[in-house]
Design a protein around this motif. Sequence first.
Motif, PDB file in Angstrom:
ATOM      1  N   PHE A 242       0.701  -1.461  -0.105  1.00  0.00           N
ATOM      2  CA  PHE A 242      -0.103   0.318  -0.462  1.00  0.00           C
ATOM      3  C   PHE A 242       1.000   1.615   0.200  1.00  0.00           C
ATOM      4  O   PHE A 242       0.508   2.077  -0.463  1.00  0.00           O
ATOM      5  CB  PHE A 242      -0.929   0.467   1.012  1.00  0.00           C
ATOM      6  N   ILE A 243       1.527   0.926   1.062  1.00  0.00           N
ATOM      7  CA  ILE A 243       2.635   2.533   0.494  1.00  0.00           C
ATOM      8  C   ILE A 243       3.498   2.153  -0.707  1.00  0.00           C
ATOM      9  O   ILE A 243       3.973   3.815  -1.088  1.00  0.00           O
ATOM     10  CB  ILE A 243       4.122   2.098   2.602  1.00  0.00           C
ATOM     11  N   LEU A 244       4.068   1.293  -0.859  1.00  0.00           N
ATOM     12  CA  LEU A 244       4.847   1.429  -2.492  1.00  0.00           C
ATOM     13  C   LEU A 244       3.539   2.423  -3.160  1.00  0.00           C
ATOM     14  O   LEU A 244       4.523   2.706  -4.121  1.00  0.00           O
ATOM     15  CB  LEU A 244       5.315   0.028  -3.010  1.00  0.00           C
ATOM     16  N   VAL A 245       2.041   1.838  -3.611  1.00  0.00           N
ATOM     17  CA  VAL A 245       0.755   1.907  -4.465  1.00  0.00           C
ATOM     18  C   VAL A 245       1.242   3.924  -4.414  1.00  0.00           C
ATOM     19  O   VAL A 245       1.518   4.560  -5.399  1.00  0.00           O
ATOM     20  CB  VAL A 245       0.283   1.862  -4.313  1.00  0.00           C
ATOM     21  N   ILE A 246       1.479   4.526  -3.136  1.00  0.00           N
ATOM     22  CA  ILE A 246       1.222   5.469  -2.566  1.00  0.00           C
ATOM     23  C   ILE A 246       2.393   6.827  -3.414  1.00  0.00           C
ATOM     24  O   ILE A 246       1.998   7.768  -3.864  1.00  0.00           O
ATOM     25  CB  ILE A 246       1.218   5.867  -1.135  1.00  0.00           C
ATOM     26  N   PHE A 247       3.597   5.679  -3.346  1.00  0.00           N
ATOM     27  CA  PHE A 247       4.988   6.492  -3.344  1.00  0.00           C
ATOM     28  C   PHE A 247       5.426   6.332  -5.365  1.00  0.00           C
ATOM     29  O   PHE A 247       5.941   7.169  -5.511  1.00  0.00           O
ATOM     30  CB  PHE A 247       6.109   6.435  -2.693  1.00  0.00           C
ATOM     31  N   VAL A 248       5.210   5.344  -5.572  1.00  0.00           N
ATOM     32  CA  VAL A 248       5.147   4.230  -6.862  1.00  0.00           C
ATOM     33  C   VAL A 248       4.669   4.799  -7.840  1.00  0.00           C
ATOM     34  O   VAL A 248       4.975   4.853  -8.903  1.00  0.00           O
ATOM     35  CB  VAL A 248       5.834   3.639  -6.062  1.00  0.00           C
ATOM     36  N   PHE A 249       3.280   4.147  -7.957  1.00  0.00           N
ATOM     37  CA  PHE A 249       2.626   3.635  -8.715  1.00  0.00           C
ATOM     38  C   PHE A 249       2.195   4.866  -9.378  1.00  0.00           C
ATOM     39  O   PHE A 249       2.022   6.487  -9.211  1.00  0.00           O
ATOM     40  CB  PHE A 249       1.398   3.403  -8.326  1.00  0.00           C
ATOM     41  N   GLN A 250       2.139   5.066 -10.753  1.00  0.00           N
ATOM     42  CA  GLN A 250       2.194   6.029 -11.531  1.00  0.00           C
ATOM     43  C   GLN A 250       0.794   6.178 -12.473  1.00  0.00           C
ATOM     44  O   GLN A 250       0.827   5.037 -13.276  1.00  0.00           O
ATOM     45  CB  GLN A 250       3.374   6.305 -12.672  1.00  0.00           C
ATOM     46  N   GLU A 251      -0.163   6.992 -12.797  1.00  0.00           N
ATOM     47  CA  GLU A 251      -1.438   7.014 -13.318  1.00  0.00           C
ATOM     48  C   GLU A 251      -0.709   6.310 -15.522  1.00  0.00           C
ATOM     49  O   GLU A 251      -1.713   5.357 -15.650  1.00  0.00           O
ATOM     50  CB  GLU A 251      -1.301   8.166 -13.202  1.00  0.00           C
ATOM     51  N   ARG A 252       0.045   6.993 -15.690  1.00  0.00           N
ATOM     52  CA  ARG A 252       0.898   6.786 -16.978  1.00  0.00           C
ATOM     53  C   ARG A 252       1.320   7.429 -17.678  1.00  0.00           C
ATOM     54  O   ARG A 252       2.291   8.245 -16.863  1.00  0.00           O
ATOM     55  CB  ARG A 252      -0.678   7.237 -17.566  1.00  0.00           C
ATOM     56  N   PRO A 253       2.303   6.970 -18.350  1.00  0.00           N
ATOM     57  CA  PRO A 253       3.901   7.849 -18.775  1.00  0.00           C
ATOM     58  C   PRO A 253       3.471   8.958 -19.461  1.00  0.00           C
ATOM     59  O   PRO A 253       2.633   9.208 -19.338  1.00  0.00           O
ATOM     60  CB  PRO A 253       4.312   6.547 -19.711  1.00  0.00           C
ATOM     61  N   LYS A 254       4.376   9.626 -19.268  1.00  0.00           N
ATOM     62  CA  LYS A 254       4.287  11.240 -19.748  1.00  0.00           C
ATOM     63  C   LYS A 254       4.311  11.565 -21.360  1.00  0.00           C
ATOM     64  O   LYS A 254       3.584  12.217 -21.578  1.00  0.00           O
ATOM     65  CB  LYS A 254       5.718  11.602 -20.068  1.00  0.00           C
TER      66      LYS A 254
END
Length: 501
Positions: A242-254
Amino acid sequence: MSEKQALGDTTLNEDQTKGNGVDLENHVKLDEAGDAVQCADNQSQLDGHEALRPTRLYKRRWMIVLLFSSYSLCNSFQWIQYGIINNIFMKFYNVDAFTIDWMSMIYMLTYIPFIFPVTWLLDKKGLRVIALVATALNCAGTWIKVASVKPNLFAVTFLGQFCCSCAQVFILGMPSRIASVWFGSEEVSTACSIGVFGNQLGIAIGFLVPPILVPNVDDLDELAHHISIMFYITAGVATLLFILVIFVFQERPKLPPTQAQATARSIPSEQYSYTASILRLLRNKPFILLIITYGLNVGCFYAVGTLLNRMIIEHYPGEEVNAGRIGLTIVIAGMVGSLICGIWLDKTKTYKQTTLAVYFMSLVGMIVYAATLNLGHLWVVFITAGTLGFFMTGYLPLGFEFAVELTYPESEGTSSGLLNCSAQVFGIIFTICQGKIMDSFGTLAGNIFLCVFLLIGTIMTGLIKSDLRRQNANMLAKAAGPSDCHSRSLAGSSIVEEAKF
């Protein structure tokens, strides 16, 4: 001069003049990588060349799909952690076998009503919101279970399992969407297989670890201690993810990975109707056949997984640990099958042929497993169960990718959600029916029951028309040539028009 785009997923206005725009009224959302083409008319109109938007593949895409696989693993582990030591939890909570079966079936039941609002939320809010909700619910469920380790608190442990089953709704249909948003057109099937891989690995660990962590002892206090250890480990892992998703998971690439994603990003959200998309899918006859056949195959897998402990214990008393290892063998073999099938599809694009072959071999594997279960040799069961798992579990990503082909250019999340909804419905029906048949007539009769439906599914798979709309769009766009923007727009439009009927 204002920029105009010819989008592969729009219908050109019949009264379009020298370039006054594109009618987006009949727009259908595109998500699949590598299938749409766009062109601009500013500077490129002057020199006769096509200006494509910049695209890029980021190394971060592998981190995203691996993080998704990890929290999918944590969630799917909990699906089977009660069922694989069915007899131990029956003793601890003083409930019957059917009640413990519901600890697995709640995952299937919860999915059915919630999948439609969740896929709507995915289309409106995107992948990051879905990932945050999934990991938050999963984390909450694990800590509720930690508080339930007393014989009189079965209702609390059921509540924890219910929270985890809600999290599953936000997870199960996401692999194809993540693959489309982050990966190139030559990687999507492999990336989808990696996403499914995490779910399968979690089930494998769910078969293996609980019988080791929770031995069958008579002292309830000692049993509570072992159960508590298992729940604390699960809660710790879920919290970390859960913590990793908060800080690492990105919606989509730039930058998008393909021109298809570049086109999809330019489309205003109000142009897309979720209800209209569902109705189009329900009018797609090949897809409806796939929904039924996918549900039959995966529903059989859910029934086998849920009832595996009861099958093994009936013929091999006291072999709870080996029951878990047999379950592990089924899923590990299936993980290998999934990866091989994903790579094979990326190379050959033979969706109908591969799906039919794997389905038929699932039927053969189930017949052999049913016929050899009562021979008295565990090593035979390991071999036949592994063969069954290779094909039955290996079918999962095939169904997802075949659905994307048949339903292009609809959202992958919607088509995957409908497939999984079918699987949950058949999973509940097959688990309940097979359990009752086993109680009355034995395990052989229960397994024959599943074989009959796998035979029906194989025949129906052979009847699916191989209408590969995504591949057709690719070929039409390439055949139109790099300088003929108008022709390429019409090529994409013809696929969209076809998708409406």
